[in-house]
Design a protein around this motif. Structure first.
Motif, mmCIF file in Angstrom:
data_model
loop_
_atom_site.group_PDB
_atom_site.id
_atom_site.type_symbol
_atom_site.label_atom_id
_atom_site.label_comp_id
_atom_site.label_asym_id
_atom_site.label_seq_id
_atom_site.Cartn_x
_atom_site.Cartn_y
_atom_site.Cartn_z
ATOM 1 N N GLN A 24 0.821 -1.214 0.000
ATOM 2 C CA GLN A 24 0.000 0.000 0.000
ATOM 3 C C GLN A 24 0.853 1.261 0.000
ATOM 4 N N HIS A 27 2.436 1.812 -3.352
ATOM 5 C CA HIS A 27 1.448 2.302 -4.310
ATOM 6 C C HIS A 27 1.147 3.781 -4.084
ATOM 7 N N ASP A 28 0.960 4.154 -2.820
ATOM 8 C CA ASP A 28 0.515 5.515 -2.517
ATOM 9 C C ASP A 28 1.632 6.545 -2.565
ATOM 10 N N SER A 72 -2.067 -11.484 -9.200
ATOM 11 C CA SER A 72 -2.456 -11.018 -10.531
ATOM 12 C C SER A 72 -2.604 -12.175 -11.507
ATOM 13 N N ASP A 95 -6.625 -0.744 -15.728
ATOM 14 C CA ASP A 95 -6.836 -0.399 -14.325
ATOM 15 C C ASP A 95 -5.610 0.296 -13.744
ATOM 16 N N THR A 96 -5.784 1.542 -13.380
ATOM 17 C CA THR A 96 -4.674 2.344 -12.873
ATOM 18 C C THR A 96 -4.020 1.717 -11.646
ATOM 19 N N ARG A 97 -4.843 1.099 -10.830
ATOM 20 C CA ARG A 97 -4.313 0.501 -9.604
ATOM 21 C C ARG A 97 -3.171 -0.478 -9.904
ATOM 22 N N ASN A 98 -3.327 -1.269 -10.963
ATOM 23 C CA ASN A 98 -2.279 -2.212 -11.337
ATOM 24 C C ASN A 98 -1.046 -1.519 -11.894
ATOM 25 N N ALA A 169 -3.040 8.472 -15.363
ATOM 26 C CA ALA A 169 -2.613 8.683 -13.977
ATOM 27 C C ALA A 169 -1.985 10.059 -13.766
ATOM 28 N N ASN B 110 3.742 9.865 -9.757
ATOM 29 C CA ASN B 110 2.577 9.311 -9.071
ATOM 30 C C ASN B 110 2.441 9.750 -7.624
#
Lengths: 199, 199
Positions: A24, A27-28, A72, A95-98, A169, B110
């Motif tokens: 997390q 990612h963030d 995945s 999917d942006t998350r990926n 993004a 990002n």
DNA sequence: GTCTATAGCCTGATAGAC
DNA sequence: GTCTATCAGGCTATAGAC
């Protein structure tokens, strides 16, 4: 077989929570923000415990990559069985998350050998699964796979979807509609919601 | 106009060397390795001097991006004037040197707003130039640009070339030949070395 | 414009108690 | 398995001499 060497508390729960916390944060806020202290805090344990589960922070990063890859791949295998695989590939890779996390690892891979090797291994497994699915789809639709090599088609779909997700993004959408429409016109059997319309 | 406010030593030489040093470190070891100490050492000055030229490290990163962007845009404009622009786009975006650094900034973007905004601005200018070049090329070759929207074509070329360069950087080449051949067959007027063979 | 010196914080990693 | 405590060092950024 109840246990060959069962853990004390509750299986690998803490270990898993550390991996999730690191995922997390990466990612963030990017990999540089995933320090042992920040990860530990997010997982609600003390900093030193990170080193009980992972010898170095790089080992933790590697496990984040592995866990994410396996998840995945499983998702990919599942979703490619239903409906139009090409459309599924398009959606997953949009999917942006990926893509955000994937980018983080690509940046990491360029200067950490072990990450690079793992990423390579993962990319090849993904491509295998994807082209197999596209092969079956093209065959089922009677498309000449000499003219439309499945691996090329699956790369075309996945890589362009990823590119656009990456751009989205950062707020870029210039040309996206045109490209999507172009692909839909050129490869109509690829992006339609259902192959023949039977459902 | 000799000078409105001329610098003391030798123009912005030090400033430029700091940007170059940061660029190189980011490329070789990732943005996290581009610390004020490392950058200063590579530019052969002392650490505190970095803060004379750039208020924060993020400002330095931003200037690295700007300088790189301007250089790339200039190179792009030059090379698109000669020969086959589509082929030129393919070759430029196949160069690993460009994509690695570009990835680093995408990862940064990002989670750093200012980087994201700059990257967006740059991406849009690039796309403008690229689609203008492709438009002229398609017109010159008598291609129907309703069927082949220039912006879609230029995205197709550049983004796929980049994807493959990224994969090559971690050792993946699976499917690359097939994709390249597929593109060459489908868009023959795009990847041929010279438009009609007049040179 | 370039330097020395330093404040204050965060880092990866280890030792050892419980 | 989880903790406290700590080391040695790197980090951004600032103050102030030259």
């Amino acid at each position: 077989m109840p246990a060959t060497q069962r853990a004390k508390t509750s299986d690998g729960a803490t270990r898993r929570r550390l991996i999730e916390a690191a995922t997390q944060i990466m990612h963030d806020e990017g990999y540089a923000a995933a320090t042992s202290r920040r990860v530990a805090a997010k997982a609600d344990v003390k900093q030193a415990l990170v080193y009980y589960y992972f010898p170095t922070m790089d080992d933790l990063f590697l496990e984040v990559l592995r866990a994410g890859s396996e998840a995945s791949l499983a998702r990919l295998r599942d979703s490619l069985q239903e409906d139009n695989p090409a459309r599924t590939l398009w959606l997953i890779n949009s999917d942006t998350r990926n893509t955000v996390l994937s980018n983080e690892f690509m940046a990491l891979a360029n200067h950490r050998k072990a990450i690079g090797a793992e990423l390579k291994h993962y990319a090849e497994r993904v491509r295998d699964i994807e082209s197999a699915a596209v092969t079956m789809m093209l065959r089922a639709q009677g498309v000449d796979i000499t003219q439309y090599p499945p691996v090329a088609i699956s790369m075309l779909i996945t890589q362009l979807a990823r590119s656009m997700a990456n751009e989205r993004a950062v707020g870029v959408s210039y040309g996206h509609e045109e490209l999507q429409r172009f692909l839909e016109e050129r490869l109509p059997w690829l992006l339609s919601p259902s192959p023949g319309g039977h459902t």
